[in-house]
Design an enzyme around this catalytic site. Structure first.
Site, mmCIF file in Angstrom:
data_model
loop_
_atom_site.group_PDB
_atom_site.id
_atom_site.type_symbol
_atom_site.label_atom_id
_atom_site.label_comp_id
_atom_site.label_asym_id
_atom_site.label_seq_id
_atom_site.Cartn_x
_atom_site.Cartn_y
_atom_site.Cartn_z
ATOM 1 N N GLU A 432 0.837 -1.185 0.000
ATOM 2 C CA GLU A 432 0.000 0.000 0.000
ATOM 3 C C GLU A 432 0.880 1.247 0.000
ATOM 4 O O GLU A 432 1.735 1.426 0.861
ATOM 5 C CB GLU A 432 -0.866 -0.022 1.267
ATOM 6 C CG GLU A 432 -1.673 1.206 1.474
ATOM 7 C CD GLU A 432 -2.002 1.419 2.952
ATOM 8 O OE1 GLU A 432 -1.481 0.680 3.813
ATOM 9 O OE2 GLU A 432 -2.767 2.340 3.233
ATOM 10 N N ASP A 505 -0.311 -1.480 6.330
ATOM 11 C CA ASP A 505 -0.099 -1.027 7.703
ATOM 12 C C ASP A 505 -1.061 -1.697 8.669
ATOM 13 O O ASP A 505 -2.127 -2.151 8.278
ATOM 14 C CB ASP A 505 -0.308 0.498 7.791
ATOM 15 C CG ASP A 505 0.890 1.238 7.242
ATOM 16 O OD1 ASP A 505 2.006 0.691 7.320
ATOM 17 O OD2 ASP A 505 0.698 2.352 6.718
ATOM 18 N N ASP A 507 -3.082 -0.469 10.650
ATOM 19 C CA ASP A 507 -4.071 0.506 11.125
ATOM 20 C C ASP A 507 -5.363 0.385 10.313
ATOM 21 O O ASP A 507 -5.523 -0.542 9.528
ATOM 22 C CB ASP A 507 -3.499 1.929 11.034
ATOM 23 C CG ASP A 507 -3.144 2.298 9.601
ATOM 24 O OD1 ASP A 507 -3.507 1.534 8.672
ATOM 25 O OD2 ASP A 507 -2.501 3.338 9.398
ATOM 26 N N ASP A 509 -6.641 2.167 7.820
ATOM 27 C CA ASP A 509 -6.489 2.239 6.367
ATOM 28 C C ASP A 509 -5.896 0.952 5.815
ATOM 29 O O ASP A 509 -6.318 0.449 4.782
ATOM 30 C CB ASP A 509 -5.572 3.414 5.986
ATOM 31 C CG ASP A 509 -6.271 4.743 6.214
ATOM 32 O OD1 ASP A 509 -7.508 4.720 6.354
ATOM 33 O OD2 ASP A 509 -5.577 5.773 6.257
#
Ligand code: 1YM
Length: 645
Positions: A432, A505, A507, A509
Site C-alpha cells: 500500500e 499497515d 491501522d 487504512d
C-alpha cells in the site's frame, strides 16, 4: 476340559485382538496427519467434529435432540448428547463391551453397530478411537438403563475398565477429552471456529439443538442454536446482509434408495456466486457430483423457461455462470458410500448423486417457476443481464489484450519484478502506498521478490461486475502482474508467483486495503486462496531499543515479554519502546529485517475462512444495507475508530 479349552481359546483371541488394537492406535499416534489431516489447529478442531459426528448420527437415527459442546478450563472438550447411549453389552466377536471396542478399535463404528449405525463421512472416515489415541486422557460416560457406565483412557490405553459409577434417569453419551500436547502444535481451542462449525451442523440438521459454550473464563460466550427451517434458513442467513431478489426460499428435495438430497436457493442483487455444498454434513469446497448435477439442471431449467415465455429467442442461450450470478444455494446430500476425491478429499465422487440432484432440480424447479412466475421472471432477467455483461467483459478483455500487444510491455509500469522466473521460487509483495513501495523495493532481495505498489482509492468490488474490474486502472496491474486472469478466464497454472503477499499497515487504512484485496481475490480469483498462495505480511507493532540492541514485537504481550528480557541483567536499564507508525516510515533495512526476510519475518497464510469473513465485512461496510453496518461498527467501535456511517 472342553470348558478349559474354550476359555483358553477365547483368551488367545482376546490377546490377538488386543495386540491389533494397540498396533492400530499406535499407527494413529505415529502418523496422526493420515487420520485427522494435520496436527495444526485444523487437526485439533477435527477431534471435536469426530465426536460430534457420532452424536449427529444418533440424531439422524432419530434418537437424539440436543448436543452440547463445551470448552472446559484447560482446553479439554466435553461433548454431551441425549441419545440412547453407546451400547455397553459384550460384543461376541471380541468378548469386550461395545463401548470399549468403539473407543479402541480403528474404524469400529460400522462393524459393530448392528445395521443401524452409519459411519458418517468425516474427512478420513475416522472416529472415536482416533480421538482417543490422540488424547492425553479421555473419559466416556454412558447413561443407559438407569445406570451410568464409565470408562477411562490415556493416549488410547485403558486406564479404567468399564464400570457402573452411579444411577441416572436420563440417557445419552458424555465424552470428555484432553488433546495430547505431544501430538498437536497447539492445544488451545478457538471458540469462533467451533461455533461456526456447530452453527453449520445445526442448519444442516433441521430441528436439532446444538449448544456451544466456552467455559475457560467465567463469562465466556455460549450459544444455543436450533433451526426448524434447516438449509432454507441457512440460505437466508447467508444473505442476511444482502438485498434479496425474492422473499421465498426455493426448496427442493428428493431421495433415491438410501441417498437423499436437499437444496435451498435464494438470489441477491450482487454478482457473485455462493454455492455451499455438503455430503453427509461434510463441507465439499471442491464441489463434485452434487454440484455438477445442480448446475446443469439449473441452466437447463432457466433456458427452458426463457424459451417457453419467449424471453429467450431462437438459438440464444444463457450460460451456466449467468444463471448463478447473485445466487446463494445450499446443497446437502446424504449417502451411505460417500467417495471423497480431489487434492484435499473435499470433492464428492459418486456419479449417481449427479443423476439424483439433476433430476429433482429439473422437475421441482420447473414446477416452481410455473407456480411462481414473478420470481421466475426476476431470476431469468438477472441471468440475461449477466449474459450481456459477460459479453461486455469479453470486449474489455480483448481491448486490453490489443493494447498490451501494441504497447509491447506486458507488465505494469509500477511492478518491480524479480530476476528468478520459476514461480515456485518467487514472491510478490503488493504494497500500500508509493513510499512503502519505495522502501520495499530497496529493501527486498530482487532475486526472488517482486514489488507492486498500489495507490489511491481502490474500486469497490462489492458492486462491480467482471467488465468493470478488467478495465479498472487500480486492479488491472494486480491482474496483469499475477498472470492468472480473472473470472471465467482464470488459469492457476499461469500464476507468476507462488507467494502473493499483501503488505499493509497495521491501522484502519491498512486493514481497509487488506480487506479490499482479499475480497477481490475471493470474488474473482478464489482458487488462489483455496490453494494457499495468498499471505498477509505481518509488520511489527513495536520497536524496542536498548543501547545498540534493537528488537521488534508483534503484539502487546510480546512487547512486555521482550522488554522484560532486555532488562534481565539490569532492571533499571532504559528500553526505548516506540509504536511502529507505518511501513512507509521504516527504512529499507528495517523493512527487510522485520517483514520481508524469509529467515526472520512472520507471514500469515490466508485461509478461506479469513476470506469469507473479509467478504462479509466488505458487504457490510460497502453494501447497501445501513442497519447491519451500524451494528457492525457499534460492535467493533474499538477497532474501527473514526469510521463514519
Ligand atoms: C458424544 C458422542 O457417540 N453418541 C452415540 C454413539 C452411538 C450410539 C448412540 C448408538 C448407536 C447404536 C445403538 C447403533 C454409537 N454406537 C456405536 C456402536 N456421542 C455418541 N449415541 N445404540 C447407540 O448404531 O445401533 C458406535 S457409536 F457401534 F457401538 F453401536
Amino acid at each position: 476340559m472342553a470348558d478349559e479349552l474354550m476359555n483358553k481359546k477365547v483368551e488367545t483371541d482376546y490377546n490377538a485382538a488386543q495386540i491389533q488394537v494397540l498396533e492400530g492406535l499406535e499407527a494413529v499416534r505415529k502418523r496422526p496427519g493420515m487420520y485427522i489431516g494435520s496436527t495444526s489447529a485444523s487437526g485439533l478442531h477435527h477431534l471435536v467434529y469426530e465426536i460430534v459426528d457420532n452424536a449427529i448420527d444418533e440424531a439422524l437415527a432419530g434418537y437424539c435432540k440436543h448436543i452440547s459442546v463445551t470448552i472446559n478450563p484447560g482446553n479439554s472438550i466435553t461433548v454431551d448428547d441425549d441419545g440412547r447411549g453407546i451400547p455397553v453389552d459384550i460384543q461376541p466377536q471380541t468378548g469386550r463391551p461395545a463401548l470399549e471396542v468403539v473407543y479402541t478399535v480403528l474404524h469400529a463404528g460400522g462393524k459393530f453397530g448392528g445395521g443401524g449405525y452409519k459411519v458418517s463421512g468425516g474427512l478420513h472416515g475416522v472416529g472415536a478411537s482416533v480421538v482417543n489415541a490422540l488424547s492425553q486422557w479421555l473419559k466416556v460416560q454412558v447413561h443407559k438403563d438407569g445406570k451410568i457406565y464409565q470408562m477411562e483412557f490415556a493416549r488410547g490405553d485403558i486406564t479404567q475398565e468399564m464400570t457402573v459409577v452411579g444411577s441416572t434417569s436420563r440417557t445419552g453419551t458424555v465424552v470428555t477429552f484432553q488433546p495430547d500436547p505431544e501430538i498437536f502444535d497447539t492445544v488451545v481451542y478457538d471458540y469462533d471456529t467451533l461455533h461456526t462449525r456447530m452453527r453449520e451442523e445445526a442448519f444442516l440438521n433441521a430441528g436439532l439443538t446444538i449448544t456451544i459454550a466456552d467455559q475457560r473464563t467465567p463469562d465466556g460466550p455460549s450459544k444455543t442454536m436450533c433451526y426448524e427451517g434447516g438449509i432454507k434458513e441457512f440460505a437466508q442467513w447467508c444473505n442476511r446482509n444482502k438485498t434479496t431478489l425474492h422473499d421465498d426460499v426455493i426448496y427442493i428435495r428428493g431421495t433415491k434408495g438410501e441417498a437423499s438430497a436437499e437444496i435451498a436457493i435464494q438470489y441477491n442483487d450482487g454478482f457473485s456466486e455462493f454455492l455451499l455444498s455438503f455430503a453427509n454434513d461434510v463441507h465439499t469446497p471442491e464441489g463434485g457430483m452434487h454440484e455438477t448435477g445442480f448446475k446443469s439442471a439449473l441452466t437447463r431449467v432457466v433456458n427452458a423457461y426463457g424459451a417457453r415465455t419467449g424471453a429467450i429467442k431462437g438459438d440464444d442461450r444463457v450460460q451456466g455462470e449467468d444463471c448463478r450470478e447473485g445466487i446463494t444455494a445450499i446443497i446437502s446430500v446424504k449417502l451411505t458410500d460417500a467417495q471423497f476425491e480431489g487434492q484435499t478429499k473435499a470433492k464428492l465422487g459418486n456419479a449417481y448423486i449427479r443423476t439424483l440432484v439433476d433430476s429433482i432440480v429439473s422437475d421441482q424447479l420447473a414446477t416452481y417457476f410455473e407456480e411462481h412466475p414473478k420470481t421466475a421472471k426476476i431470476i431469468l432477467e438477472k441471468a440475461m443481464t449477466a449474459n450481456r455483461a459477460r459479453a461486455a467483459a469479453q470486449k474489455a478483455r480483448d481491448s486490453i489484450r490489443r493494447k498490451t500487444a501494441l504497447g509491447g510491455a506486458a507488465m505494469p509500469d509500477k511492478l518491480r519484478d524479480c530476476n528468478e522466473s520459476d514461480p515456485s521460487l518467487t514472491e510478490i509483495y503488493i504494497v500500500e502506498g508509493d513510499s512503502a513501495g519505495g522502501s520495499a523495493t530497496q529493501g527486498r532481495d530482487s532475486r526472488f521478490q517482486a514489488i507492486l505498489p498500489l495507490w489511491g482509492k481502490m474500486l469497490n468490488v462489492e458492486k462491480a461486475r467482471e467488465d468493470k474490474v478488467i478495465g479498472n486502472d487500480k486492479l488491472q496491474p494486480v491482474i496483469t502482474a499475477l498472470g492468472v486472469g480473472i473470472g471465467t478466464e482464470f488459469d492457476l497454472s499461469k500464476l507468476r508467483y507462488h507467494k502473493v503477499i499483501i503488505m499493509a499497515d497495521a491501522d484502519v487504512d491498512g486493514s481497509h486495503i487488506r480487506t479490499l484485496l482479499l475480497t477481490f481475490f475471493f470474488r474473482f480469483m478464489r482458487p488462489l486462496i483455496e490453494h494457499g498462495y495468498v499471505y498477509a505480511a505481518m509488520p511489527p507493532l513495536y520497536k524496542l531499543v536498548r543501547g545498540k540492541t534493537t528488537r521488534y514485537a508483534f503484539s502487546d504481550e510480546e512487547r512486555d515479554q521482550i522488554s522484560g528480557e532486555m532488562r534481565k541483567d539490569n532492571p533499571n536499564a532504559k528500553v526505548d519502546i516506540s509504536r511502529n507508525k507505518g511501513l512507509g516510515e521504516m527504512d529499507p533495512h528495517e523493512l527487510w529485517e522485520t517483514t520481508m526476510n524469509p529467515e526472520t519475518r512472520t507471514l500469515k497464510r490466508i485461509e478461506l475462512q479469513d476470506a469469507v469473513r473479509a467478504d462479509e465485512i466488505f458487504t457490510l461496510l460497502m453494501g447497501e444495507k445501513v442497519e447491519p453496518r451500524k451494528e457492525f461498527i457499534e460492535q467493533n467501535a474499538k477497532y474501527v475508530a473514526n469510521l463514519d456511517y
